[in-house]
Design a protein around this motif. Structure first.
Motif, PDB file in Angstrom:
ATOM      1  N   PRO A  80      -5.032   5.370  -3.623  1.00 25.21           N
ATOM      2  CA  PRO A  80      -5.253   4.181  -2.785  1.00 25.21           C
ATOM      3  C   PRO A  80      -6.610   3.530  -3.066  1.00 25.21           C
ATOM      4  CG  PRO A  80      -4.508   6.038  -1.462  1.00 25.21           C
ATOM      5  CD  PRO A  80      -4.766   6.567  -2.831  1.00 25.21           C
ATOM      6  N   GLY A  81      -7.632   4.376  -3.318  1.00 27.89           N
ATOM      7  CA  GLY A  81      -8.969   3.847  -3.606  1.00 27.89           C
ATOM      8  C   GLY A  81      -8.943   2.959  -4.837  1.00 27.89           C
ATOM      9  N   PHE A  82      -8.313   3.438  -5.895  1.00 25.66           N
ATOM     10  CA  PHE A  82      -8.224   2.676  -7.142  1.00 25.66           C
ATOM     11  C   PHE A  82      -7.455   1.380  -6.915  1.00 25.66           C
ATOM     12  CE2 PHE A  82      -5.538   1.558 -10.798  1.00 25.66           C
ATOM     13  CZ  PHE A  82      -6.501   1.313 -11.762  1.00 25.66           C
ATOM     14  N   PHE A  83      -6.334   1.498  -6.189  1.00 22.84           N
ATOM     15  CA  PHE A  83      -5.477   0.325  -5.978  1.00 22.84           C
ATOM     16  C   PHE A  83      -6.205  -0.751  -5.163  1.00 22.84           C
ATOM     17  CE2 PHE A  83      -2.082  -1.802  -3.465  1.00 22.84           C
ATOM     18  CZ  PHE A  83      -1.529  -2.505  -4.516  1.00 22.84           C
ATOM     19  N   ILE A  84      -6.857  -0.309  -4.085  1.00 20.77           N
ATOM     20  CA  ILE A  84      -7.555  -1.285  -3.231  1.00 20.77           C
ATOM     21  C   ILE A  84      -8.705  -1.934  -3.997  1.00 20.77           C
ATOM     22  CG2 ILE A  84      -9.019  -1.494  -1.159  1.00 20.77           C
ATOM     23  CD1 ILE A  84      -7.068   0.595   0.124  1.00 20.77           C
ATOM     24  N   LEU A 138       0.838  -1.214   0.000  1.00 20.96           N
ATOM     25  CA  LEU A 138       0.000   0.000   0.000  1.00 20.96           C
ATOM     26  C   LEU A 138       0.869   1.258   0.000  1.00 20.96           C
ATOM     27  CD1 LEU A 138      -2.888  -0.844   2.513  1.00 20.96           C
ATOM     28  CD2 LEU A 138      -2.997  -0.790   0.030  1.00 20.96           C
ATOM     29  N   SER A 139       1.947   1.227   0.798  1.00 20.57           N
ATOM     30  CA  SER A 139       2.837   2.400   0.851  1.00 20.57           C
ATOM     31  C   SER A 139       3.489   2.617  -0.506  1.00 20.57           C
ATOM     32  CB  SER A 139       3.955   2.202   1.875  1.00 20.57           C
ATOM     33  OG  SER A 139       3.476   1.599   3.004  1.00 20.57           O
ATOM     34  N   LEU A 140       3.923   1.520  -1.135  1.00 16.83           N
ATOM     35  CA  LEU A 140       4.562   1.655  -2.456  1.00 16.83           C
ATOM     36  C   LEU A 140       3.586   2.258  -3.465  1.00 16.83           C
ATOM     37  CD1 LEU A 140       6.572  -1.686  -2.697  1.00 16.83           C
ATOM     38  CD2 LEU A 140       7.519   0.614  -2.634  1.00 16.83           C
ATOM     39  N   ALA A 141       2.306   1.857  -3.347  1.00 12.56           N
ATOM     40  CA  ALA A 141       1.283   2.416  -4.245  1.00 12.56           C
ATOM     41  C   ALA A 141       1.189   3.923  -4.044  1.00 12.56           C
ATOM     42  CB  ALA A 141      -0.057   1.750  -3.995  1.00 12.56           C
ATOM     43  N   SER A 152      -1.743  -7.959  -4.617  1.00 13.48           N
ATOM     44  CA  SER A 152      -1.359  -6.550  -4.544  1.00 13.48           C
ATOM     45  C   SER A 152      -0.044  -6.298  -5.282  1.00 13.48           C
ATOM     46  CB  SER A 152      -1.200  -6.102  -3.095  1.00 13.48           C
ATOM     47  OG  SER A 152      -2.435  -6.188  -2.470  1.00 13.48           O
ATOM     48  N   PHE A 153       0.949  -7.152  -5.025  1.00 10.54           N
ATOM     49  CA  PHE A 153       2.238  -6.942  -5.703  1.00 10.54           C
ATOM     50  C   PHE A 153       2.114  -7.187  -7.216  1.00 10.54           C
ATOM     51  CE2 PHE A 153       4.102  -7.088  -1.423  1.00 10.54           C
ATOM     52  CZ  PHE A 153       4.911  -5.969  -1.518  1.00 10.54           C
TER      53      PHE A 153
END
Lengths: 270, 279
Positions: free
Chosen positions: B81-85, B71-74, B146-147
């Motif tokens: 963060p919303g898009f990534f999650i 999450l931090s790398l994102a 995630s990765f």
């Protein structure tokens, strides 16, 4: 000194699957540095003729030669001949989608010279130069599917110009383009011609024929050459153009009187 | 589109939206963030290492740290963060649900009963060991997904293809994959336009049986188009001197930043593995 013949076609016949004729008895000579246009209605065999000139398909009968060397399928199995031919002759396809097959615009443009083993520093120099001239610097890292039709056409042209071929063959280079991009492409062709390149263009856009040709060949629906000559002479022969679906009778009203005349599509070009 | 059966319409729309998002995701790869600045080979190798760790680490806290790292790398890579999650949690249930749910029950994870209930004549017991196992599994999937997503959205697709070369995958295969990716978008456009053409002419009043025939016909048409395209592309390649080999203009080069990142990843991997792997 006699002008050097680059391409010579003698009574060339070609058919698809041996059943559907595409070219019937085509004979023509193309001189070095000449600008040639092949005009004709849709499906008259223009694209097949260009494919034959680029050594992508081969005649069923008749003979085609480049600088006196006959182009036969087995001749292209000789890597030295094939490589030499590809360096000399560049082909811009009608459908840019098929020509842009790499993941990025940059890779597409450099595909040809890399295949031909050109020096990388020279390829980079040419790439920068062409990107500047064609105003496509911003597009280099993009994927071809993200481009507009005009941008795709410019990239397809760049992918051929970077090879610096002696002969440039173009299939409908201005089809579907806006006037500004069309102008840009005609200017490029004119510039290439000034630098001594032989330009062969298939088109049914009569607007551009005068500017891009020294000699015009008219191909009929019977897949034969039915007329050739200077663009002025061919464009003045409305009967020939009408018979080959290149003009139509345009009927419109002037006040109360209906008036009809052949419509060449070049009258509105200023 | 098709009366009494909008399954096909939803499928087409869903596929198109997904593919368009893949194009949209390229925007993240073009941002000037931390991960975008790394060499794709180092990035792929280190992310592969993270995923391997996720497979071996059995400590939930250490796994959660790995998830927080992703999450931090994102965030450092300018990814919302919303898009990534959303992007990662779309896949997580897909991979984990069918395995994690049965693992909750005593039949698969015997141990201390936490909850019991009956379904008809069947008594079911959720055990503490089952919950721990399912949670560990879900977090493990979350870390891996995630990765993977992070790698795919911070790296341009052609760079990812070049990464395949470090795994000694033949260049011709990499090139073919690149061309598939390239042309999938052309076919997406064709499908979308065909769909709109049908809709504009037939509206919504097509019986589902006729709709099925139209779709079948379109599949055949698309196959023909792809076959023809295949021939033409090959001609275009030949025309520009293709001889069976592929070459690259720019070879990738490592920068100081890449080496720092590698040392950092190796260091934290030692710590994670030392604390997280318990037999």
């Amino acid at each position: 000194m006699a002008e050097e013949t680059v391409f010579r076609l003698e009574d060339v016949y070609f058919s698809y699957l041996g059943r559907y004729p595409a070219l019937c008895g085509i004979s023509l000579d193309i001189k070095r540095g000449e600008k040639i246009s092949v005009i004709g209605a849709n499906g008259c065999g223009k694209s097949s003729l260009l494919h034959i000139l680029d050594g992508l398909i081969f005649p069923d009968s008749g003979k085609i030669s480049l600088c006196s060397k006959e182009l036969k399928e087995d001749a292209f199995e000789d890597m030295a001949f094939s490589s030499d031919f590809r360096k000399k002759v560049g082909f811009v396809f009608q459908n840019s989608e098929v020509q842009l097959f790499c993941p990025t615009v940059k890779e597409d443009i450099v595909f040809g010279p890399l295949q031909m083993g050109k020096v990388k520093t020279e390829i980079k120099r040419r790439l920068d130069e062409l990107a500047f001239v064609l105003n496509i610097e911003e597009l280099l890292e993009r994927s071809p599917h993200q481009l507009s039709i005009g941008e795709k056409r410019k990239v397809a042209i760049a992918s051929v110009l970077i090879i610096d071929p002696e002969v440039i063959i173009m299939d409908e280079p201005t089809a579907g383009l806006d006037p500004l991009t069309t102008r840009h492409i005609i200017d490029l062709l004119t510039e290439a011609s000034r630098s001594g390149k032989t330009i062969i263009t298939a088109t049914h856009d009569l607007h551009i024929v005068e500017e891009i040709s020294d000699t015009v060949y008219v191909v009929s629906r019977e897949k034969k050459i039915v007329g050739s000559g200077s663009p002025e002479r061919i464009l003045a022969d409305t009967q020939l153009l009408k018979e080959n679906n290149l003009v139509h009778i345009h009927s419109h009203k002037h006040r109360d009187a209906t008036h009809a005349h052949p419509h060449l599509h070049i009258d509105h070009h200023h | 589109m098709f009366k009494n059966n909008n399954f096909i319409e939803r499928s087409i729309k869903g596929a198109l939206i997904f593919l368009k998002q893949a194009v949209f995701a390229d925007e993240y790869a073009l941002k000037k963030g931390f991960l975008q600045s790394l060499d794709p080979r180092i990035k792929a190798a280190t992310f592969f290492l993270f995923i391997l760790q996720a497979l071996f680490i059995k400590n939930l806290f250490v796994l959660s740290c790995l998830y927080l790292l992703s999450l931090s790398l994102a965030c450092f890579s300018r990814i919302s963060p919303g898009f990534f999650i959303w992007r990662t949690w779309v896949f997580i249930p897909l991979f984990s649900l069918f395995i994690a749910i049965p693992a909750l029950f005593s039949n698969f994870s015997p141990g201390e009963t936490m909850v019991s209930f009956k379904v008809g004549a069947l008594s079911l017991f959720i055990t503490r060991q089952g919950i721990a196992g399912a949670l560990l599994f879900v977090v493990r999937v979350a870390v891996s997904v995630s990765f993977t997503v992070l790698l795919s959205i911070t790296t341009r697709h052609f760079e990812l293809l070049r990464v395949l070369r470090i795994f000694k995958i033949p260049q011709i295969f990499v090139m073919t994959l690149g061309m598939c990716y390239r042309y999938v978008f052309l076919f997406v456009e064709i499908i979308e336009n065909t769909y709109l053409a049908i809709k504009s002419r037939a509206g919504t009043n097509i019986h589902y049986k006729k709709g099925q025939r139209i779709v079948a016909w379109n599949i055949a048409y698309l196959w023909q188009r792809s076959y023809k395209l295949n021939e033409e592309v090959y001609k275009a390649m030949l025309s520009r001197g293709y001889k069976g080999d592929t070459f690259m203009l720019d070879e990738l080069k490592f920068k100081a930043r890449d080496w720092f990142w590698l040392v950092f990843v190796l260091s934290i991997s030692v710590i994670f593995l030392a604390t997280g792997v318990k037999i």
